[in-house]
Design a protein around this motif. Sequence first.
Motif, short mmCIF file in Angstrom:
data_model
loop_
_atom_site.label_atom_id
_atom_site.label_comp_id
_atom_site.label_asym_id
_atom_site.label_seq_id
_atom_site.Cartn_x
_atom_site.Cartn_y
_atom_site.Cartn_z
N UNK A 152 -68.21 -47.63 -64.27
CA UNK A 152 -69.58 -47.13 -64.15
C UNK A 152 -70.11 -47.36 -62.73
N UNK A 153 -71.23 -46.69 -62.42
CA UNK A 153 -71.90 -46.81 -61.14
C UNK A 153 -73.28 -47.44 -61.35
N UNK A 154 -73.93 -47.77 -60.24
CA UNK A 154 -75.27 -48.33 -60.33
C UNK A 154 -76.21 -47.39 -61.09
N UNK A 155 -76.04 -46.10 -60.89
CA UNK A 155 -76.92 -45.13 -61.54
C UNK A 155 -76.87 -45.24 -63.06
N UNK A 156 -75.70 -45.57 -63.61
CA UNK A 156 -75.59 -45.69 -65.07
C UNK A 156 -76.44 -46.85 -65.58
#
Length: 312
Positions: free
Chosen positions: A67-71
């Motif tokens: 996952x990324x920070x946006x998730x």
Amino acid sequence: MNPTTTHSGEVVGQLVLIEADPIRQRIMHAVAGFLAGYSGTTLEAYRLDLRGWIGWLDNAFLDPFEIERAHIELYARWSESQGRARSTIGRRLSTICGFYKYCAQERIIERDPSAHVRRPKQDYESSTLGLDRNELGAFLVQAGLCGGRDHALACLLALNGLRISEALGANIDNLDVNRGHRTLFIHRKGNKTATIPLSPRTARALDLYIGERLSGLIFVNHDGTGRLDRHASARIVRRLTKAAGIEKRISPHSLRHSFITAAPDAGVPLRDVQEAASHSDPRTMMRYDRGRGSLDRHPTYIVSTFVAGASR
């Protein structure tokens, strides 16, 4: 994530590792390793936070390690849409960020996706509903009329500002007399301990409730076979609140809040209130005075007299 599901599973850190799914097994190993550093109510809270996060990822068909920070920030926005309080969302994000920091440190992942996650701004004023002086007096009068366990629990929560976990975890063996004070040794949040004085009213209520029992937990369930739980405690507080004619929705934590707000109104110095409430990050002067005169100066005596003046 369902820790109760087994398929040739192995229990690690109270979590079940599902051998049939290597990806899930890796996740469970990481969660178990992270949770191993905690205990008690903190462990339970972090476990629930991670269960909610990984469940959300499952529904979105996302790998927790891809996952990324946006998730994470999308999860925060989703939590807002579900009506979660900012304090709740902030705590969940703190747990998630702590988990990914641990994973990066242990080299389970190459990069921490939570490093720059934006947290919701917290309110400077507590949103917890508390009781004012007259309401607190009426509540304690009603508790006194009920007597027994209800009165003892109400006094500890309202006149000592204990967290419900602190009150329910207290033992009869930990009642004592210290320099003329009736005292109770308790386990605080964050593996801290403290010896607190009891006002005469609280000590008397506890003595009457405990009766001839010599050991074990102070607060037990209705038939005396086990510990009084949080749900039963909340029902006791709601019942007493309703019987006192108070329309607010009050919880055990509301009584702690009421103690903390009543103490300064009663003239207790803020430093002593912070000490009594065991708030985090105590000031140096509080540490200095902790072992000297803190029993004599404890707010329980002032708050008890202050509230009694409104209930006559």
